[in-house]
Enzyme design. Structure first.
Site, short mmCIF file in Angstrom:
data_model
loop_
_atom_site.label_atom_id
_atom_site.label_comp_id
_atom_site.label_asym_id
_atom_site.label_seq_id
_atom_site.Cartn_x
_atom_site.Cartn_y
_atom_site.Cartn_z
N LYS A 19 -7.62 -9.86 18.08
CA LYS A 19 -7.77 -10.46 16.75
C LYS A 19 -8.46 -11.83 16.85
O LYS A 19 -9.44 -12.09 16.13
CB LYS A 19 -6.39 -10.62 16.11
CG LYS A 19 -6.39 -11.40 14.80
CD LYS A 19 -4.96 -11.60 14.31
CE LYS A 19 -4.95 -12.47 13.06
NZ LYS A 19 -5.59 -11.81 11.90
N LYS A 115 -6.35 5.65 5.11
CA LYS A 115 -5.26 5.76 6.07
C LYS A 115 -5.51 6.87 7.08
O LYS A 115 -6.03 7.92 6.75
CB LYS A 115 -3.94 5.98 5.34
CG LYS A 115 -3.46 4.78 4.53
CD LYS A 115 -3.17 3.59 5.42
CE LYS A 115 -2.77 2.37 4.62
NZ LYS A 115 -1.40 2.45 4.14
N GLY A 436 -1.34 -9.74 -6.34
CA GLY A 436 -0.15 -10.44 -5.87
C GLY A 436 -0.43 -11.64 -5.01
O GLY A 436 -0.23 -12.77 -5.42
N SER A 437 -0.92 -11.42 -3.79
CA SER A 437 -1.09 -12.53 -2.87
C SER A 437 -2.40 -13.26 -3.12
O SER A 437 -3.38 -12.68 -3.58
CB SER A 437 -1.04 -12.04 -1.43
OG SER A 437 -2.08 -11.10 -1.18
N GLU A 488 2.51 -15.85 -3.57
CA GLU A 488 3.27 -15.44 -2.39
C GLU A 488 3.06 -16.33 -1.16
O GLU A 488 2.99 -15.84 -0.04
CB GLU A 488 2.96 -13.98 -2.04
CG GLU A 488 3.20 -13.02 -3.18
CD GLU A 488 2.84 -11.58 -2.84
OE1 GLU A 488 2.66 -11.27 -1.65
OE2 GLU A 488 2.73 -10.78 -3.78
N GLU A 609 0.66 7.92 1.50
CA GLU A 609 0.57 8.09 2.95
C GLU A 609 1.83 8.71 3.54
O GLU A 609 1.79 9.27 4.64
CB GLU A 609 0.27 6.76 3.64
CG GLU A 609 1.49 5.90 3.90
CD GLU A 609 1.14 4.56 4.50
OE1 GLU A 609 1.85 4.12 5.38
OE2 GLU A 609 0.16 3.94 4.06
N HIS A 645 1.48 -0.90 -7.67
CA HIS A 645 0.14 -0.92 -7.06
C HIS A 645 0.09 0.07 -5.91
O HIS A 645 1.05 0.21 -5.14
CB HIS A 645 -0.18 -2.32 -6.53
CG HIS A 645 -1.48 -2.36 -5.77
ND1 HIS A 645 -2.69 -2.16 -6.38
CD2 HIS A 645 -1.74 -2.55 -4.46
CE1 HIS A 645 -3.65 -2.24 -5.47
NE2 HIS A 645 -3.10 -2.46 -4.29
N HIS A 698 -11.40 -6.21 0.75
CA HIS A 698 -11.41 -6.09 2.21
C HIS A 698 -12.75 -6.52 2.80
O HIS A 698 -12.91 -6.57 4.01
CB HIS A 698 -11.09 -4.65 2.61
CG HIS A 698 -9.74 -4.21 2.15
ND1 HIS A 698 -9.56 -3.49 0.98
CD2 HIS A 698 -8.51 -4.41 2.66
CE1 HIS A 698 -8.27 -3.27 0.82
NE2 HIS A 698 -7.62 -3.81 1.81
#
Length: 775
Positions: A19, A115, A436-437, A488, A609, A645, A698
């Protein structure tokens, strides 16, 4: 000889080196040469861990800087034309395909992401056209294989099989039969095998996970013809299946001209007898007996007994392995220094799991007495977990047993609720909101870390979080959003946050797993009965609401998603654990409503999923999943608006279950698929409000206002005007503030244009080629 092998190892590094390195490359802080050097070091470390544990055949080719399906697409030259035209650097092309942006500044729309089967890992969806061509394009697999061999590892290259590769891709442009591409694709696979053979490799692992799905007859037949045509150039082929049972694909699988078959015993133990009876006498059977998707210690005594019985039939044709790639579990339990000692003894991460496979293999080779000490220690751990008092909470079990159908129904149907909510919330046409975030800066992450480490006290932490919430509310008000969120800042992860506050759940310090690309998550571990001692979100939402007259959403993660994105106890049905979580969330929802919160969002991005891979098992899952959501959400008045969501979902086959959730508003990921997902609503009149994601969070690329308007107009083919919300695809946590403000500003501008165009007093003033849906 019986072998221990592994299907794949986590890529991220013990300290998430992957990462940190790839993000440094994206920021232009390191060169591509430095990037590749880190790849070499990570692979060497992974191989060493496995070899020292006793693994005989080491997987090679399982490392990736982003995603193994993306790597396969690039390897065989399945690079969409929009990327070929922009970039000659293969590494930057790969990143551009995944993110829509490359480190060299090139931008275009990213490939779709979805996914990986029923896991929480995401893959980049290959794109195919009717005139698709393939050519060997990337030598990363050969470099890795050569590196492993030079370091004296017995390398087993791993690649995604041709049929699974095609199945997982999508047709771009006009639809066509993807099997028609095999004629062009198979020669490239043959080239891959030829080069691997020339390096001196003995075994190659070809993953065909779609063999555990319900396959159409033409795809079943394609397996037979494909593998009869494939030239392995004297390589021995281990065909790997995982995530479920072969079932009606077993017979054809056993007929394939390969040298070995891997099955997932953990997910599908009932298939073992059928496999043993149909497996040809000359073939290897690899039994995936170590759970590659959960963190519980293997019951070594029980597993060894089973394997001994198999060995009596197969002899040395038996191999021992994890059930699937260990991509889905953390790397090393030894890195956990803060876990409760008893709890820690129950767990096994990737490093420990390959050791378990090696122990069992040694027991088969040399007899039980050769691993007597390990068996005794393991037996003590298994008994400890079974008898521990921390597993069961009588109060929770009593509460779950008292649940009735009435608790899972709202007071009135949605049409009545909508009128009351419209009167109370006073929202415009095309209301805007976010999921949300909001961006989590390094300062916020450091603040949470310092608080957890005891470097700052409660008062300072509270003050700083409140400051961040106030800033987020102020930005949203200035932008003109209609329904706000608090951002959040107190949450490191949408599931881990609740895991820290619910009883019966443990949190690790370094239990990271890859979600997509460089994004890693740290799944909680549900080890016992789940309950809520006190409110979890109330103080932050109350404060946020006090700052504005606009509605601020209460933000919760739903029971199915908490279940799906955690490592879950395996000593009771998952439905029972989900019910316990739902009851805890129900208490939180009611506390929020009592405090005056008028809009409450219960996120269920994992709802689809969790569907079983075989349709025969869908109904049972959907029944308990819907009930759990309703149990969590239905304890409120008509005036309280419930949102949910969902991400990466194809709704066609479960649209009735989605409607049965009875959320007042559902927001969904849809921009990367260019609103294709909304075709689900063509034949099903979804009764409630919908917010299809109007831009892709994304990707760092910021959409133009016209693009947002165009997607909204497409959505109006399926959604009546009065039910359409305007929102991003997902939370904004991973984006930076500059991107976020600009993208949301354009989104709000687009909503304003749409309101003007569709106001009842005027004729639409934007050019609309598509007709909006009727009510």
């Amino acid at each position: 000889m019986v072998y221990a092998h592994n299907l794949g190892f986590p890529r991220i590094g013990i300290k998430r080196e992957m990462k940190k390195t790839v993000e440094a490359y994206w920021r232009g802080e390191i060169s591509q040469q430095q990037l590749q050097q880190q790849a070499i070091e990570l692979q060497l470390t992974n191989w060493k861990i496995q070899a020292e544990a006793g693994v005989d055949l080491i997987p090679v080719g399982d490392f990736s800087w982003y995603d193994h399906v993306l790597d396969m697409a690039v390897r065989v030259g399945a690079i969409p034309s929009r990327f070929k035209a922009l970039n000659s650097n293969i590494t930057d092309t790969m990143f551009c395909m995944a993110r829509g942006q490359a480190p060299n500044g090139i931008e275009t729309s990213a490939c779709e992401m979805t996914k990986w089967f029923d896991t929480n890992y995401h893959y980049i969806v290959p794109e195919f056209t009717t005139n698709q061509s393939f050519e060997l394009h990337h030598d990363d697999l050969f470099k890795s294989t050569k590196l492993a061999l030079e370091n004296n590892y017995r390398a087993k290259p791993v690649i995604l099989g041709p049929l699974s590769f095609l199945w997982l891709g999508k047709c771009k442009g006009e639809s066509f039969n993807k099997l028609l591409l095999l004629e062009k694709l198979l020669p490239v696979y043959a080239e891959i095998f030829e080069q691997l053979s020339s390096l001196g490799v003995e075994w190659v692992q070809v993953d065909e996970p779609i063999l555990v799905l319900d396959l159409p007859p033409e795809w079943q037949q394609a397996f037979l013809t494909t593998y009869q045509q494939l030239n392995f150039f004297n390589l021995k082929c281990l065909l790997a299946t995982y995530f479920g049972s072969l079932d009606d694909n077993l017979s054809l699988t056993c007929q394939l001209p390969v040298d070995g078959l891997h099955i997932d015993y953990c997910r599908a133990p009932d298939q073992l007898d059928s496999v043993l009876s149909q497996l040809p006498a000359e073939k290897i059977l690899s039994v995936g007996i170590i759970d590659g998707r959960n963190i519980w210690c293997n019951d070594l005594n029980r597993s060894l007994t089973l394997l001994e019985n198999i060995q009596s039939s197969l002899g040395d044709r038996l191999w021992v392995a994890p059930s699937c790639s260990l991509l889905h579990v953390p790397i090393d339990l030894d890195q956990e220094n803060k876990l409760d000692v008893e709890l820690k003894s129950w767990f096994a991460f990737a490093k420990q799991k390959v050791a378990e496979a090696a122990f069992l293999t040694r027991g088969l080779r040399e007899g039980r007495e050769s691993i007597g000490a390990e068996l005794k220690k393991n037996e003590e751990v298994i008994i400890s977990r079974k008898t521990s008092k921390r597993i069961h909470n009588p109060n929770v079990e009593k509460k779950a047993a008292s649940v009735t159908e009435r608790l899972m129904r709202r007071q009135h149907e949605h049409s009545i609720r909508k009128n009351k909510q419209t009167a109370q919330l006073n929202l415009p046409l095309f209301p805007t909101t976010t999921i949300g975030s909001f961006p989590q800066t390094s300062q916020i992450r450091c603040l949470r870390r310092d608080y957890k480490q005891g470097k700052i006290d409660d008062a300072l932490y509270e003050e700083k979080i409140r400051q961040e919430i106030a800033e987020v509310i102020g930005i949203q008000v200035k932008l003109g959003l209609d329904v706000l969120v608090h951002g959040e800042p107190e949450r490191n992860d949408m599931v881990e946050y609740f895991g820290e506050l619910l009883d019966g759940i443990a949190i690790t310090s370094n239990g990271w797993v890859q979600s997509y690309g460089s994004r890693c998550v740290k799944p909680p571990i549900i080890f016992g009965d789940v309950s809520r001692e006190r409110p979890m979100t109330l103080r932050w939402i109350e404060y946020a609401q006090s700052l504005t007259t606009k509605s601020v959403k209460g933000m919760l993660t739903g029971p199915v998603t908490i279940l799906a994105w955690s490592f879950v106890r395996d000593d009771q049905p998952r439905s029972q654990t989900a019910k316990q979580i739902a009851l805890a969330l129900r208490d939180e929802v009611q506390d929020l409503e009592r405090s005056g919160v008028r809009v409450i969002q219960i996120d269920e991005p994992a709802f689809r999923e969790c569907l079983p891979l075989r349709k025969a098992a869908w109904q049972d899952y959907l029944e308990w999943a819907v009930k759990c959501f309703r149990l969590a959400s239905c304890g409120v008045k008509d005036e309280t608006q419930i949102h949910t969501h969902m991400c990466y979902s194809e709704f066609n086959d479960i649209i009735e279950a989605i409607a049965a959730l009875d959320a007042d508003v559902i927001t969904i990921e849809s921009s990367r698929s260019e609103m294709e997902i909304l075709k689900s609503f063509e034949k099903f009149a979804y009764p409630n409000d919908i917010g299809p994601g109007i831009y892709d969070i994304h990707s760092p690329r910021i959409p133009r206002v016209a693009e947002i308007e165009e997607l909204a107009v497409r959505a109006l083919q399926y959604i009546p005007i009065e039910r359409l919300w305007i929102n991003p695809d997902c939370g904004l946590k991973t984006r930076n503030w500059e991107e976020t403000k600009e993208a949301l500003s354009r989104m709000v501008d687009a909503a304003k244009h749409l309101r003007k165009a569709f106001s009842s007093e005027k004729t639409p003033t934007i050019d609309l080629e598509l007709q909006p849906a009727s009510t």
